[in-house]
Design a protein around this motif. Sequence first.
Motif, short mmCIF file in Angstrom:
data_model
loop_
_atom_site.label_atom_id
_atom_site.label_comp_id
_atom_site.label_asym_id
_atom_site.label_seq_id
_atom_site.Cartn_x
_atom_site.Cartn_y
_atom_site.Cartn_z
N ALA A 233 -1.47 45.85 14.97
CA ALA A 233 -0.86 46.26 13.70
C ALA A 233 -1.72 45.75 12.56
CB ALA A 233 0.56 45.71 13.59
N LYS A 234 -1.72 46.50 11.46
CA LYS A 234 -2.48 46.13 10.27
C LYS A 234 -1.53 46.13 9.09
CE LYS A 234 -6.55 48.01 12.40
NZ LYS A 234 -5.94 47.92 13.72
N ILE A 235 -1.37 44.98 8.45
CA ILE A 235 -0.42 44.80 7.36
C ILE A 235 -1.19 44.21 6.19
CG2 ILE A 235 1.74 43.70 6.67
CD1 ILE A 235 2.37 43.60 9.75
N ILE A 236 -1.25 44.98 5.10
CA ILE A 236 -2.14 44.64 4.01
C ILE A 236 -1.40 44.64 2.68
CG2 ILE A 236 -4.24 45.36 2.75
CD1 ILE A 236 -4.11 46.87 6.01
N GLY A 237 -1.56 43.56 1.91
CA GLY A 237 -1.11 43.53 0.53
C GLY A 237 0.36 43.24 0.35
N ASP A 238 0.97 43.94 -0.60
CA ASP A 238 2.34 43.69 -1.04
C ASP A 238 3.33 44.31 -0.06
OD1 ASP A 238 4.64 43.16 -2.44
OD2 ASP A 238 4.10 44.33 -4.22
N VAL A 239 3.48 43.64 1.08
CA VAL A 239 4.36 44.11 2.16
C VAL A 239 5.33 42.99 2.50
CG1 VAL A 239 4.47 44.95 4.54
CG2 VAL A 239 2.52 45.58 3.10
N GLU A 240 6.62 43.33 2.57
CA GLU A 240 7.63 42.37 3.03
C GLU A 240 8.31 42.95 4.26
OE1 GLU A 240 10.42 41.25 0.00
OE2 GLU A 240 8.82 40.65 -1.39
N ILE A 241 8.41 42.12 5.30
CA ILE A 241 9.03 42.53 6.55
C ILE A 241 10.18 41.58 6.83
CG2 ILE A 241 8.66 42.88 9.01
CD1 ILE A 241 5.71 43.55 8.25
N GLY A 242 11.38 42.14 6.98
CA GLY A 242 12.60 41.35 7.09
C GLY A 242 12.84 40.78 8.47
N GLU A 243 13.92 40.04 8.52
CA GLU A 243 14.30 39.31 9.71
C GLU A 243 14.57 40.25 10.89
OE1 GLU A 243 18.10 36.50 10.36
OE2 GLU A 243 18.08 37.50 8.43
N HIS A 244 13.99 39.91 12.03
CA HIS A 244 14.13 40.64 13.30
C HIS A 244 13.63 42.10 13.22
CE1 HIS A 244 16.11 37.31 15.23
NE2 HIS A 244 16.91 37.22 14.20
N ALA A 245 12.87 42.43 12.19
CA ALA A 245 12.24 43.75 12.14
C ALA A 245 11.10 43.76 13.16
CB ALA A 245 11.70 44.04 10.75
N SER A 246 10.66 44.96 13.56
CA SER A 246 9.54 45.05 14.48
C SER A 246 8.55 46.10 13.99
CB SER A 246 10.01 45.36 15.91
OG SER A 246 10.76 46.54 15.98
N ILE A 247 7.28 45.71 14.02
CA ILE A 247 6.18 46.58 13.65
C ILE A 247 5.34 46.70 14.92
CG2 ILE A 247 4.24 46.98 12.08
CD1 ILE A 247 7.01 46.66 10.66
N TRP A 248 5.25 47.91 15.46
CA TRP A 248 4.70 48.10 16.79
C TRP A 248 3.19 48.37 16.77
CZ3 TRP A 248 7.34 47.01 21.20
CH2 TRP A 248 8.66 46.60 21.00
N TYR A 249 2.64 48.56 17.96
CA TYR A 249 1.20 48.66 18.18
C TYR A 249 0.56 49.73 17.30
CZ TYR A 249 2.67 45.90 22.16
OH TYR A 249 3.24 44.93 22.94
N ASN A 250 -0.53 49.32 16.66
CA ASN A 250 -1.40 50.21 15.88
C ASN A 250 -0.73 50.84 14.66
OD1 ASN A 250 -3.61 49.67 17.57
ND2 ASN A 250 -2.81 51.14 19.06
N CYS A 251 0.28 50.20 14.13
CA CYS A 251 0.84 50.65 12.85
C CYS A 251 -0.03 50.14 11.71
CB CYS A 251 2.25 50.11 12.66
SG CYS A 251 3.46 50.87 13.75
N VAL A 252 -0.05 50.88 10.62
CA VAL A 252 -0.74 50.46 9.40
C VAL A 252 0.27 50.50 8.26
CG1 VAL A 252 -2.58 50.97 7.74
CG2 VAL A 252 -2.96 51.37 10.19
N LEU A 253 0.47 49.35 7.61
CA LEU A 253 1.31 49.24 6.43
C LEU A 253 0.39 48.73 5.32
CD1 LEU A 253 3.25 48.89 8.97
CD2 LEU A 253 4.82 47.85 7.35
#
Length: 187
Positions: free
Chosen positions: A29-49
Amino acid sequence: MHDHPEALVLAYRGKAPQIHPSAFIAPGAKIIGDVEIGEHASIWYNCVLRGDLGPIRVGARSNVQDGTVIHVEGPRIGAKGEVLPTIIGEDTLIGHMAVLHGCRVDDRAFVGMGAIVMDKAGVLSTGMLSAGALLTPGKTVGAGEIWSGRPAKPMRALTPEEIAGMAEQCDHYLEMADHHRGLANVG
């Protein structure tokens, strides 16, 4: 350093992603910049945020499935203009390979596999955008409705069983995230 060593988590122009410690971030996964991810959230394989031009928010217990791309709309660097964040509510399902851009997906909503949600468009709570659908700028899937097609149009109301099924899928992804946390690279 972040707690997701096999994911790429980068600050951009002084804004670093804020990821709740209970969130699952899959390798790749690629997470860049002004990103907030909440409790027990899931970001799976090869996602781009990519929150470079504006904010991205992913609410508690929501899942963003494999290969999804989430971006925002904002002014070009050095220019003034409207910022369109991408906001994903709580207990929300974002299917594999979806594209979300400058849009809103409310609590308990569902965006199907390969669907596209464009600028200023949205999916209201318990609404569903079907797999492969294209929600054009400014359109909104109503609460408890399913929209389908390219461009997407309302098809019908969801049944109570279908809405309950979306909640079950969310619970399933919470369980799956726990199982995937412990995977080891055997290659």
